[in-house]
Enzyme design. Structure first.
Site, PDB file in Angstrom:
ATOM      1  N   GLU A 292       0.432 -10.773  -8.241  1.00 42.29           N
ATOM      2  CA  GLU A 292      -0.559 -11.064  -7.219  1.00 42.29           C
ATOM      3  C   GLU A 292      -1.871 -10.350  -7.501  1.00 42.29           C
ATOM      4  O   GLU A 292      -1.891  -9.228  -8.001  1.00 42.29           O
ATOM      5  CB  GLU A 292       0.001 -10.663  -5.852  1.00 42.29           C
ATOM      6  CG  GLU A 292       1.228 -11.491  -5.537  1.00 42.29           C
ATOM      7  CD  GLU A 292       1.838 -11.234  -4.165  1.00 42.29           C
ATOM      8  OE1 GLU A 292       2.329 -12.199  -3.575  1.00 42.29           O
ATOM      9  OE2 GLU A 292       1.835 -10.099  -3.685  1.00 42.29           O
TER      10      GLU A 292
ATOM     11  N   CYS B  84      -8.465  -6.580  -6.516  1.00 52.87           N
ATOM     12  CA  CYS B  84      -7.330  -5.687  -6.732  1.00 52.87           C
ATOM     13  C   CYS B  84      -6.392  -6.380  -7.719  1.00 52.87           C
ATOM     14  O   CYS B  84      -5.912  -7.479  -7.474  1.00 52.87           O
ATOM     15  CB  CYS B  84      -6.668  -5.459  -5.374  1.00 52.87           C
ATOM     16  SG  CYS B  84      -5.254  -4.386  -5.433  1.00 52.87           S
TER      17      CYS B  84
ATOM     18  N   CYS C 165       7.550  -2.792 -10.341  1.00 48.34           N
ATOM     19  CA  CYS C 165       7.182  -1.403 -10.642  1.00 48.34           C
ATOM     20  C   CYS C 165       8.452  -0.569 -10.708  1.00 48.34           C
ATOM     21  O   CYS C 165       9.385  -0.788  -9.940  1.00 48.34           O
ATOM     22  CB  CYS C 165       6.261  -0.852  -9.553  1.00 48.34           C
ATOM     23  SG  CYS C 165       5.612   0.801  -9.929  1.00 48.34           S
TER      24      CYS C 165
ATOM     25  N   CYS D 101       8.352   4.273  -5.252  1.00 52.94           N
ATOM     26  CA  CYS D 101       7.800   4.984  -4.107  1.00 52.94           C
ATOM     27  C   CYS D 101       8.424   4.362  -2.860  1.00 52.94           C
ATOM     28  O   CYS D 101       8.501   3.143  -2.731  1.00 52.94           O
ATOM     29  CB  CYS D 101       6.271   4.863  -4.063  1.00 52.94           C
ATOM     30  SG  CYS D 101       5.500   5.583  -5.525  1.00 52.94           S
TER      31      CYS D 101
ATOM     32  N   CYS E  31       6.651   1.486  -0.599  1.00 53.68           N
ATOM     33  CA  CYS E  31       5.908   0.432  -1.303  1.00 53.68           C
ATOM     34  C   CYS E  31       6.788  -0.792  -1.552  1.00 53.68           C
ATOM     35  O   CYS E  31       7.888  -0.672  -2.096  1.00 53.68           O
ATOM     36  CB  CYS E  31       5.389   0.975  -2.633  1.00 53.68           C
ATOM     37  SG  CYS E  31       4.509  -0.276  -3.594  1.00 53.68           S
TER      38      CYS E  31
ATOM     39  N   GLY F 111       2.400  -2.512  -9.752  1.00 47.85           N
ATOM     40  CA  GLY F 111       2.640  -1.760 -10.978  1.00 47.85           C
ATOM     41  C   GLY F 111       1.917  -0.438 -11.075  1.00 47.85           C
ATOM     42  O   GLY F 111       1.025  -0.134 -10.291  1.00 47.85           O
ATOM     43  N   GLU F 112       2.368   0.375 -12.060  1.00 48.29           N
ATOM     44  CA  GLU F 112       1.738   1.666 -12.332  1.00 48.29           C
ATOM     45  C   GLU F 112       0.912   1.508 -13.614  1.00 48.29           C
ATOM     46  O   GLU F 112       1.480   1.425 -14.723  1.00 48.29           O
ATOM     47  CB  GLU F 112       2.822   2.746 -12.478  1.00 48.29           C
ATOM     48  CG  GLU F 112       2.338   4.052 -13.076  1.00 48.29           C
ATOM     49  CD  GLU F 112       1.103   4.640 -12.387  1.00 48.29           C
ATOM     50  OE1 GLU F 112       1.061   4.729 -11.151  1.00 48.29           O
ATOM     51  OE2 GLU F 112       0.154   4.998 -13.113  1.00 48.29           O
TER      52      GLU F 112
ATOM     53  N   SER G 131      -5.816   3.453 -10.292  1.00 47.47           N
ATOM     54  CA  SER G 131      -5.053   4.234  -9.309  1.00 47.47           C
ATOM     55  C   SER G 131      -3.680   4.545  -9.879  1.00 47.47           C
ATOM     56  O   SER G 131      -2.972   3.658 -10.343  1.00 47.47           O
ATOM     57  CB  SER G 131      -4.920   3.420  -8.018  1.00 47.47           C
ATOM     58  OG  SER G 131      -4.124   4.116  -7.091  1.00 47.47           O
TER      59      SER G 131
ATOM     60  N   SER H  97      -2.630   8.664  -5.968  1.00 46.63           N
ATOM     61  CA  SER H  97      -1.854   8.448  -4.745  1.00 46.63           C
ATOM     62  C   SER H  97      -1.117   9.727  -4.386  1.00 46.63           C
ATOM     63  O   SER H  97      -0.094  10.040  -4.979  1.00 46.63           O
ATOM     64  CB  SER H  97      -0.856   7.312  -4.979  1.00 46.63           C
ATOM     65  OG  SER H  97      -1.565   6.122  -5.253  1.00 46.63           O
TER      66      SER H  97
ATOM     67  N   HIS I 106      -0.411  11.231  -0.818  1.00 50.40           N
ATOM     68  CA  HIS I 106       0.487  10.901   0.299  1.00 50.40           C
ATOM     69  C   HIS I 106       1.212  12.063   0.953  1.00 50.40           C
ATOM     70  O   HIS I 106       1.908  11.871   1.952  1.00 50.40           O
ATOM     71  CB  HIS I 106       1.536   9.848  -0.101  1.00 50.40           C
ATOM     72  CG  HIS I 106       0.960   8.610  -0.714  1.00 50.40           C
ATOM     73  ND1 HIS I 106      -0.078   7.907  -0.154  1.00 50.40           N
ATOM     74  CD2 HIS I 106       1.263   7.944  -1.871  1.00 50.40           C
ATOM     75  CE1 HIS I 106      -0.370   6.869  -0.914  1.00 50.40           C
ATOM     76  NE2 HIS I 106       0.401   6.874  -1.973  1.00 50.40           N
TER      77      HIS I 106
ATOM     78  N   CYS J 214      -2.468  -3.335   1.068  1.00 48.48           N
ATOM     79  CA  CYS J 214      -1.943  -2.325   0.137  1.00 48.48           C
ATOM     80  C   CYS J 214      -0.442  -2.186   0.231  1.00 48.48           C
ATOM     81  O   CYS J 214       0.100  -2.005   1.316  1.00 48.48           O
ATOM     82  CB  CYS J 214      -2.476  -0.951   0.537  1.00 48.48           C
ATOM     83  SG  CYS J 214      -3.983  -0.575  -0.210  1.00 48.48           S
TER      84      CYS J 214
HETATM   85  N1  SAH Z   1       0.911   2.602  -8.922  1.00 47.86           N
HETATM   86  C1  SAH Z   1      -0.435   2.841  -8.466  1.00 47.86           C
HETATM   87  C2  SAH Z   1      -1.012   1.624  -7.732  1.00 47.86           C
HETATM   88  C3  SAH Z   1      -0.254   1.348  -6.492  1.00 47.86           C
HETATM   89  S1  SAH Z   1      -0.884   0.443  -5.130  1.00 47.86           S
HETATM   90  C4  SAH Z   1      -0.463   4.037  -7.547  1.00 47.86           C
HETATM   91  O1  SAH Z   1       0.594   4.518  -7.172  1.00 47.86           O
HETATM   92  O2  SAH Z   1      -1.553   4.515  -7.235  1.00 47.86           O
HETATM   93  C5  SAH Z   1      -2.237   1.249  -4.457  1.00 47.86           C
HETATM   94  C6  SAH Z   1      -1.998   2.169  -3.272  1.00 47.86           C
HETATM   95  O3  SAH Z   1      -1.280   1.586  -2.166  1.00 47.86           O
HETATM   96  C7  SAH Z   1      -1.226   3.408  -3.658  1.00 47.86           C
HETATM   97  O4  SAH Z   1      -1.895   4.526  -3.152  1.00 47.86           O
HETATM   98  C8  SAH Z   1       0.082   3.189  -2.957  1.00 47.86           C
HETATM   99  O5  SAH Z   1       0.772   4.398  -2.774  1.00 47.86           O
HETATM  100  C9  SAH Z   1      -0.350   2.551  -1.688  1.00 47.86           C
HETATM  101  N2  SAH Z   1       0.723   1.888  -0.943  1.00 47.86           N
HETATM  102  C10 SAH Z   1       1.899   1.447  -1.426  1.00 47.86           C
HETATM  103  N3  SAH Z   1       2.635   0.887  -0.439  1.00 47.86           N
HETATM  104  C11 SAH Z   1       1.903   0.970   0.688  1.00 47.86           C
HETATM  105  C12 SAH Z   1       2.122   0.523   2.028  1.00 47.86           C
HETATM  106  N4  SAH Z   1       3.229  -0.139   2.376  1.00 47.86           N
HETATM  107  N5  SAH Z   1       1.157   0.781   2.930  1.00 47.86           N
HETATM  108  C13 SAH Z   1       0.012   1.403   2.570  1.00 47.86           C
HETATM  109  N6  SAH Z   1      -0.236   1.819   1.325  1.00 47.86           N
HETATM  110  C14 SAH Z   1       0.692   1.610   0.378  1.00 47.86           C
END
Ligand code: SAH
Length: 376
Positions: A100, A113, A120, A124, A127, A172-173, A204, A226, A228, A346
């Site tokens: 996507e 984006c 992935c 996490c 996610c 993905g990462e 990111s 990221s 958190h 996100c």
């Molecule tokens: N793998 C990369 C890109 C991930 S997506 C990374 O971890 O940074 C981009 C952002 O969305 C990341 O900060 C991720 O932690 C966050 N994210 C993932 N799931 C989410 C959710 N359900 N609600 C809000 N943010 C989320």
């Protein structure tokens, strides 16, 4: 050989940055390097996907190119527009998987984006992509293809729009698909490519420390991390990668990255989840951590998805959290949730992942179990 097999055997020029394309012309075509500039202009400024359109390239070379190369973009499976203007494309790839890409229009900019992997592997906990499991890395052509497809679609609509920013924040990462992501980001930032300024391309990461150092040498882009959680115990739980690269080491890597780009700052993403990481004490602990380097904080209200154990924080809690960080002198933005009605927010991106890790099956069982308990 069938048509299809013949077309996949051809080299996809969307996957080569200027130095790669230059080498292709010199080594494989016996041509001058400047052909790369010429062809890139056609591909990225005029969105040509057929060599016959490239009228300043001689006919003989056009024909030779068509024999060995192609400009092939992932095909569109679904194109959805949210009531707030956010638009999401599900693009199908060779092999049946899908990824996507999401465009977020704002009055003065348009952010795309982009995904870097099918699924992935990092898992996490909050996610949706993580819950789908991992299938494979995207090729550089597939990463660039997302930008190409969206840029062309937007250029052709009335009124036309432009992509002004790209964030590697889709599925993905990106640092686990390092070479392909760097090549793709080179094309995004090349004047013969999409011509974006370095700081308008953001990678990111969940925090792969050695790869952050490698990135520092390989590409001058904006870095988002990221985070958190303000402490390792909680971050270990939310972002399992933290067990390998704990917060202090991660922040050291960020400091090294920033030190080589003195006018930049690192963006830290922090998804706010109710009663998990959103208390005033946690906001203060976060301030202590972030004060030690030039940083910005991007607060993201948690976006729920089916079967998740987490909830979004209350609006007042978010406000208090933001105020504490802001008053400590850290620039803080609250990311407005966009495209929620089309699951484009996100962490909601799920694509079509033929999961090789079997994680999606475990997740399905967990969801069923939870539903059973709720019904009992
Ligand atoms: N793998 C990369 C890109 C991930 S997506 C990374 O971890 O940074 C981009 C952002 O969305 C990341 O900060 C991720 O932690 C966050 N994210 C993932 N799931 C989410 C959710 N359900 N609600 C809000 N943010 C989320």
């Amino acid at each position: 050989m069938t048509n299809n097999a013949a077309s996949t055997a051809k080299i996809n020029l969307l996957g080569l940055d200027r130095s790669g394309l230059g080498a292709f012309f010199v080594e494989q075509m016996g041509e001058k390097r400047f052909r790369a500039d010429q062809v890139m202009k056609w591909m990225y400024h005029y969105f040509a996907d057929d060599f016959e359109q490239m009228t300043d390239v001689g006919k003989a070379l056009r024909q030779r190119l068509a024999e060995v190369a192609q400009i092939r973009v992932p095909s569109v499976q679904v194109d959805q527009q949210s009531t707030d203007g956010t638009r999401k494309w599900l693009l199908s790839l060779d092999g049946g998987n899908g990824i996507e890409a999401v465009f977020i229009p704002e009055p003065r900019r348009g952010t795309l984006c982009v995904s870097s992997q099918v699924g992935c592997g990092l898992n996490c906990r909050f996610c949706a992509t993580g819950k789908q499991g991992f299938n494979r890395n995207l090729t550089s052509a597939e990463i660039v293809g997302q930008v190409w497809h969206v840029a062309r679609t937007l250029a052709q609509q009335t009124p036309p729009r432009r992509i002004t920013n790209v964030v590697m924040m889709g599925m993905g990462e990106p640092l686990l698909n390092f070479d392909n992501v760097v090549t793709a980001m080179n094309i995004m930032r090349d004047d013969f490519g999409f011509g974006l300024a370095n700081k308008r391309v953001t990678l990111s990461t969940a925090g792969l420390v050695p790869k952050i150092d490698e990135l520092s040498d390989a590409a001058d882009v904006s870095l988002a991390v990221s985070l958190h959680a303000p402490d390792d115990a909680l971050r270990d739980h939310l972002v399992p990668l933290n067990k390998k690269y704990p917060i202090a080491e991660l922040l050291d890597a960020c400091r090294r990255y920033q030190a080589r780009r003195p006018r930049s700052s690192i963006t830290f993403e922090y998804t706010l989840m109710k009663d998990i990481n959103d208390s005033p004490a946690q906001a203060r602990a976060l301030v202590k951590r972030l004060r030690t380097l030039p940083s910005k904080l991007n607060l993201i209200p948690f976006n729920p998805f089916p079967g998740t154990e987490f909830e979004c924080s209350e609006p007042e809690t978010i406000e208090t959290f933001q105020r504490i960080v802001h008053e400590a002198g850290i620039i803080t933005t609250l990311r407005r949730t966009r495209g929620q009605d089309i699951d484009a927010a996100c962490g909601q991106l799920a694509g079509m992942v033929d999961d090789r890790t079997r994680r999606s099956e475990q997740f399905r069982q967990e969801v069923l179990e939870r539903a059973r308990r709720a019904a009992a």
